[in-house]
Design an enzyme around this catalytic site. Structure first.
Site, short mmCIF file in Angstrom:
data_model
loop_
_atom_site.label_atom_id
_atom_site.label_comp_id
_atom_site.label_asym_id
_atom_site.label_seq_id
_atom_site.Cartn_x
_atom_site.Cartn_y
_atom_site.Cartn_z
N LYS A 284 0.81 -1.22 0.00
CA LYS A 284 0.00 0.00 0.00
C LYS A 284 0.84 1.27 0.00
CE LYS A 284 -1.82 1.97 3.62
NZ LYS A 284 -2.62 2.39 4.78
N ASN A 285 1.75 1.41 0.94
CA ASN A 285 2.50 2.66 1.04
C ASN A 285 3.35 2.92 -0.18
OD1 ASN A 285 1.36 3.28 3.48
ND2 ASN A 285 3.01 2.40 4.68
N ASP B 142 -5.02 5.93 9.73
CA ASP B 142 -4.92 5.09 10.91
C ASP B 142 -4.28 5.85 12.07
OD1 ASP B 142 -5.91 3.00 9.40
OD2 ASP B 142 -3.92 2.34 8.79
N ARG C 166 -4.54 9.41 4.91
CA ARG C 166 -3.25 9.98 5.31
C ARG C 166 -2.31 10.07 4.11
NH1 ARG C 166 -1.10 11.58 9.74
NH2 ARG C 166 1.14 11.75 9.88
#
Length: 172
Positions: A5-6, A104, A80
């Site tokens: 994901k990141n 998160d 985020r």
């Protein structure tokens, strides 16, 4: 990307650096990634799904004013990773805005590294507590520089590299 994901959030934001079509494969089908793809589409990026995890992006009609709207404020605050649009927007358009990011709640997650790096490249940063927006401006453009970040930050480094890639001069 390797399906993480990141990593893919950073790569997706990099499509804002060019007006050429960029094809990205191995994009994981997860909520945060899909939210960012939707935000890119809202910006004016043409998004084409070629198959599972395979997309093409063309950022040749970016609506910079979208940054000021309630839709961006709401969607950006829910993700985020939306902070990653600031570097490419600063590089290409000389300005970037981000609502105070959500995401998160896993402990302290500083934004300082991003801001310090952009400022080292010549950007100015302000925070409007009334609107909840951070604003970055590159004025006459970003200037390459030598910098040592005071904190290890993968997303901060990636965001700064995206901003620096179009700066005048060299950044180390």
């Amino acid at each position: 990307p390797q399906g993480a994901k990141n990593e893919v959030l950073q790569i997706l934001c990099a499509v804002l650096l060019t007006d050429e079509t960029v094809r990205i494969t191995n994009i994981p089908d997860i909520v945060d990634v899909n939210k960012l793809i939707e935000i890119l589409g809202d910006f004016g990026v043409r998004v084409a799904k070629n198959g599972p995890g395979d997309y093409s992006f063309t950022a040749d009609a970016i609506d910079v004013d979208f940054l000021f709207g309630e839709t961006y404020k709401k969607k950006g605050a829910s993700l985020r990773g939306s902070v990653m649009v600031v570097g490419p927007m600063l590089a290409r358009f000389g300005k970037g805005y981000i609502p105070k990011p959500g995401g998160d709640k896993i402990g302290r997650r500083r934004m300082d590294t991003h801001f310090i790096g952009f400022e080292a490249l010549g950007a100015t940063f302000t925070y409007d507590s009334k609107s909840g927006f951070f604003e970055a401006s590159a004025g006459d453009g970003l200037i390459g520089t030598d910098m040592l970040l005071d904190e290890a930050s993968v997303t901060g480094t990636a965001n700064i590299v995206m901003a620096a890639c179009m700066a005048k001069g060299t950044t180390t």
